[in-house]
Each structure stands twice: as C-alpha cells, then as structure tokens.
Design an enzyme around this catalytic site. Structure first.
Site, mmCIF file in Angstrom:
data_model
loop_
_atom_site.group_PDB
_atom_site.id
_atom_site.type_symbol
_atom_site.label_atom_id
_atom_site.label_comp_id
_atom_site.label_asym_id
_atom_site.label_seq_id
_atom_site.Cartn_x
_atom_site.Cartn_y
_atom_site.Cartn_z
ATOM 1 N N GLN A 10 -13.042 -2.529 -34.725
ATOM 2 C CA GLN A 10 -11.939 -3.504 -34.611
ATOM 3 C C GLN A 10 -12.336 -4.869 -35.164
ATOM 4 O O GLN A 10 -11.468 -5.678 -35.494
ATOM 5 C CB GLN A 10 -11.503 -3.650 -33.150
ATOM 6 C CG GLN A 10 -10.738 -2.469 -32.585
ATOM 7 C CD GLN A 10 -11.645 -1.502 -31.883
ATOM 8 O OE1 GLN A 10 -12.826 -1.365 -32.218
ATOM 9 N NE2 GLN A 10 -11.124 -0.807 -30.892
ATOM 10 N N GLY A 29 -4.919 -3.187 -28.549
ATOM 11 C CA GLY A 29 -5.007 -4.536 -28.002
ATOM 12 C C GLY A 29 -4.097 -4.587 -26.773
ATOM 13 O O GLY A 29 -2.931 -4.169 -26.840
ATOM 14 N N ALA A 30 -4.652 -5.082 -25.668
ATOM 15 C CA ALA A 30 -3.949 -4.965 -24.386
ATOM 16 C C ALA A 30 -2.507 -5.497 -24.411
ATOM 17 O O ALA A 30 -1.581 -4.789 -23.991
ATOM 18 C CB ALA A 30 -4.780 -5.653 -23.302
ATOM 19 N N ASN A 89 -13.571 -5.057 -20.977
ATOM 20 C CA ASN A 89 -13.192 -5.355 -22.363
ATOM 21 C C ASN A 89 -13.948 -4.396 -23.274
ATOM 22 O O ASN A 89 -14.761 -3.583 -22.820
ATOM 23 C CB ASN A 89 -13.489 -6.823 -22.713
ATOM 24 C CG ASN A 89 -12.830 -7.234 -24.025
ATOM 25 O OD1 ASN A 89 -11.638 -6.984 -24.229
ATOM 26 N ND2 ASN A 89 -13.582 -7.837 -24.926
ATOM 27 N N LYS A 90 -13.671 -4.496 -24.543
ATOM 28 C CA LYS A 90 -14.224 -3.577 -25.544
ATOM 29 C C LYS A 90 -15.727 -3.357 -25.367
ATOM 30 O O LYS A 90 -16.477 -4.296 -25.134
ATOM 31 C CB LYS A 90 -13.916 -4.135 -26.935
ATOM 32 C CG LYS A 90 -14.379 -3.321 -28.112
ATOM 33 C CD LYS A 90 -13.957 -1.867 -28.057
ATOM 34 C CE LYS A 90 -12.474 -1.677 -27.850
ATOM 35 N NZ LYS A 90 -12.122 -0.306 -27.414
ATOM 36 N N ASP A 137 -9.197 -6.585 -21.314
ATOM 37 C CA ASP A 137 -8.226 -5.519 -21.051
ATOM 38 C C ASP A 137 -7.812 -5.502 -19.593
ATOM 39 O O ASP A 137 -6.715 -5.048 -19.260
ATOM 40 C CB ASP A 137 -8.803 -4.162 -21.462
ATOM 41 C CG ASP A 137 -8.766 -4.039 -22.969
ATOM 42 O OD1 ASP A 137 -9.676 -4.561 -23.622
ATOM 43 O OD2 ASP A 137 -7.789 -3.468 -23.483
ATOM 44 N N ARG A 157 -3.315 5.246 -22.438
ATOM 45 C CA ARG A 157 -4.594 4.517 -22.459
ATOM 46 C C ARG A 157 -4.794 3.893 -21.067
ATOM 47 O O ARG A 157 -3.977 3.079 -20.638
ATOM 48 C CB ARG A 157 -4.603 3.434 -23.547
ATOM 49 C CG ARG A 157 -4.528 4.056 -24.948
ATOM 50 C CD ARG A 157 -5.140 3.201 -26.015
ATOM 51 N NE ARG A 157 -6.555 3.007 -25.898
ATOM 52 C CZ ARG A 157 -7.210 2.044 -26.568
ATOM 53 N NH1 ARG A 157 -6.558 1.229 -27.347
ATOM 54 N NH2 ARG A 157 -8.517 1.908 -26.438
HETATM 55 O O1 MRU Z 1 -9.386 -0.324 -27.879
HETATM 56 P P1 MRU Z 1 -8.625 -1.565 -28.264
HETATM 57 O O2 MRU Z 1 -8.756 -1.904 -29.702
HETATM 58 O O3 MRU Z 1 -7.195 -1.522 -27.789
HETATM 59 O O4 MRU Z 1 -9.353 -2.696 -27.440
HETATM 60 C C1 MRU Z 1 -8.987 -4.028 -27.602
HETATM 61 C C2 MRU Z 1 -9.823 -4.946 -26.812
HETATM 62 O O5 MRU Z 1 -10.734 -4.563 -26.113
HETATM 63 C C3 MRU Z 1 -9.444 -6.379 -26.851
HETATM 64 O O6 MRU Z 1 -10.574 -7.194 -26.771
HETATM 65 C C4 MRU Z 1 -8.538 -6.673 -25.642
HETATM 66 O O7 MRU Z 1 -7.499 -5.723 -25.581
HETATM 67 C C5 MRU Z 1 -7.960 -8.007 -25.706
HETATM 68 S S1 MRU Z 1 -6.740 -8.045 -26.973
HETATM 69 C C6 MRU Z 1 -5.896 -9.486 -26.942
#
Ligand code: MRU
Length: 358
Positions: free
Chosen positions: A199, A54-55, A249-250, A239, A87
């Site tokens: 997730q 999560g960012a 984003n994801k 992100d 990352r």
């Molecule tokens: O790969 P991750 O689980 O770190 O990705 C998380 C996401 O894409 C979230 O949607 C994003 O970081 C926002 S979290 C507040």
C-alpha cells in the site's frame, strides 16, 4: 505506470441511485481503472478483494452496499452480516453499518427504506470528507510546531496508505501533509513499501500526482532510518483504536512505533471518531485479519514491456503467515490527530464525550 491524475474523490454515487463508481485500487499503481458497483455482492467482493481499502473508505462502500441491498429487497440483517464478514479489523465498517441499520429499521415501506439508506450513505461520505479535512487542519498545527526553529525541511515517515485513496478525499495520516504543502511547509515524506500488499506504493502514487516530495524505503529500513536521526515524526492511520489507545493498523505499524520510541521520535496516529471502538477497553481482542498466503507467495509488477505480470516467489504450497494488521500499545502513541483536535492516549475516551453528544 499510470501517471493519470485521479479524480478528487475515490467513490462517487450515480445519479440514478442504482450504482456507485470507485477507483479500483487493486489495479494501482500500474493501471488506473474505475469499477462500477451495483449490488450487495459486488460491494462485498470489492471490499474483500481490496479494490476499495482503507478503513474510512471501506465504511462508506459498505454503507452504499447496504443501500443497494435494500433497493434489491435483500434481507437487512443478512446483508449486514455479508458486509461485516468482508473485512474484520476496520471498525469503520461496523460503525457505518450500525448507523445505516439505525436509520432504516424503523421504516416500513421498501421505497422509504431505500431512499433513506441512499441518503444516509451519502451523508456518511460527506462527513468523511469533512472529518478528513479537519484532521488535516489539526495535523497542520502539529507540523508547524515541529517545523518551528528548524533550518531544514520537515521529514515525516508514514506507513501503508492512509492517504486520499483510503478515504473519500484528503486521507487521514496524509491529510496534514497535504494541508502542510498547501500552507507552504517545506516537507518530505518517507513512505514504507508495506509488504505484502504494498500500500506504500499507493501513497507514493498519490504523493507523486500531487507533487509532494517523497522517498520509498523497504519496510526493513525503518529502524535504521529512525535511529540515525533526521526523521521528525511518524504519522500513520488506524483501523481500530481501543479505549486505552491501543491501535490496530497495517502490519508493520508496531515495529515503526517501537523504533520511533527507541529513537525519541514522536509517533502520531491520525484517525476520525469512526475508527475508535470504545466498546473495547484495550486492543487485545480486536480481530486481526489473516489474508491469503498467495499475497506473500506472489508479487505483481510491470515486465520490460510495461505489461502487468504476476511473479511467483514461493511454491504454491509453501507455508506462510500473513496477518494484515498488528497492535501498537497506546502508551507508544504520542498523540491522536482527530477531526476534533489532538489528544493524548490517556485522555481517551473522554476527549470525545462532548463531541459525541453534540
Ligand atoms: O488493508 P488496508 O489497505 O485496508 O489497510 C489500511 C490501513 O491499515 C490504513 O492505515 C488504515 O485503514 C487507515 S486508512 C485512513
């Protein structure tokens, strides 16, 4: 399946300033474990292996990782490079490290640097809590306007986990949900599974713990769900957001945005200022992380005896493609929900100007 209540925070520094503790998200939702991080290398591994994810949470963990590196006399730029490589997509990581560098580079004595770095990492963490809480307040106003004149509960769709687990506390996309539930808004959350890392199951886990009604659906059901009516809004996290509002984003976010656009459902992105990267005019060159193909080739879950097992779906050498993020065009975003208020994509980046210089 762990039904333990998780602590309000996902990361907590130790009083002796020699380590931090985090919730090990690689073990969730089947097992609740806490991980101690006491060195740069442990911080890098925790970020790369997605034990923290999560960012915003990645940013805070990196800040503490750098503070631990400084304490251990590691070279500043080398430590920053190691953390940045862990990352690539979430800009919060780079933002937090740039802030840490600016704080310590003018200090000479190692003790001064170590002390200043630890305090700065703590400030970044506290600010994250406050920003996410304020995102919740502004998002609550959005939810209330969506709920006005509705004779049924609000139906909100989300993707991935942008909840408390992705931040220090509260979450981004899920913060308005928590604020809504506290304020008595009748709502229900549609949670997409989010293959291949699932997730969405983390979102389901934290919503369940807090008694928020939810339903998990397979990623492929999003278009169907949105097109048949009855979803009032999609809210996701980010992100990295470029100056024109393009959102990294994801993986799977873009398909939800397209399906929402097609169905006339508003599509909101909830994110703090630290997730916006105005050095990029658009999202085209945002680095999109590609992760190990084994995330697709295998699956883990509980066997009949409740023991966590890994299962193979594909041969070890099956060719696969595993991008962790995608890009949603800014024009598909109805509005951003930030700690400073709600903003349309075409109002970026000036929306933040007053606040950036405050
Ligand atoms: O790969 P991750 O689980 O770190 O990705 C998380 C996401 O894409 C979230 O949607 C994003 O970081 C926002 S979290 C507040």
């Amino acid at each position: 399946m762990s039904d333990l209540r998780f602590p309000t925070r996902t990361l907590w520094p130790d009083a002796d300033r020699r380590s931090i503790h985090v919730i090990d998200q690689a073990a969730l939702p089947h097992d609740f474990r806490v991980l101690r991080i006491s060195s740069l290398e442990e911080a890098v591994s925790a970020i790369r292996e997605m034990r923290v994810r999560g960012a915003p949470l990645i940013g805070v963990t990196a800040a503490y990782g750098l503070a631990l590196a400084i304490k251990e006399h590691d070279a500043l730029e080398g430590a920053i490079a190691r953390l940045e490589a862990a990352r690539p997509t979430a800009v919060n990581l780079h933002w937090a490290l740039a802030r840490m560098r600016a704080r310590v580079e003018s200090l000479d004595a190692l003790e001064n640097r170590a002390e200043a770095a630890w305090i700065e990492a703590g400030r970044i963490a506290e600010e994250d809590v406050d920003q996410c809480r304020r995102i919740g307040e502004h998002g609550l106003a959005v939810l209330k306007s969506l709920a006005a004149n509705k004779s049924r509960r609000l139906e909100i769709m989300t993707h991935c986990n942008a909840g408390a687990l992705a931040t220090i506390e509260h979450g981004t996309a899920i913060s308005p949900i928590y604020a809504g539930v506290s304020a008595g808004v009748d709502l229900h959350v549609w949670v997409s599974e989010t293959r291949p890392r699932n997730q969405g199951l983390l979102t389901a886990w934290e919503l369940r713990q807090r008694g928020v009604p939810y339903t998990v659906f397979a990623d492929n059901a999003a278009g169907h769900l949105l097109s048949r009516g009855g979803i009032d809004a999609v809210i996701v996290g980010a992100d990295r957001v470029a100056a024109n509002g393009d959102v990294a984003n994801k993986i799977g976010t873009r398909l939800k945005a397209l399906a929402a656009l097609d169905a006339g459902v508003p599509f909101f992105v909830a994110a703090p200022r630290s997730s916006f990267d105005f050095s990029r005019a658009d999202g085209e060159d945002i680095p999109i992380e590609e992760r190990s193909g084994d995330e697709l080739r295998t699956l883990s879950g509980l066997d009949a005896d409740g023991v966590v097992k890994s299962f193979r779906l594909l041969p070890a050498d099956a060719p696969v493609f595993n991008p962790a993020f995608d890009l949603t065009p800014g024009e598909h975003v109805t509005a951003f929900i930030t700690e400073h208020g709600v903003c349309r994509p075409d109002a970026l980046p000036s929306f933040f100007d007053a606040n950036d210089h405050a």
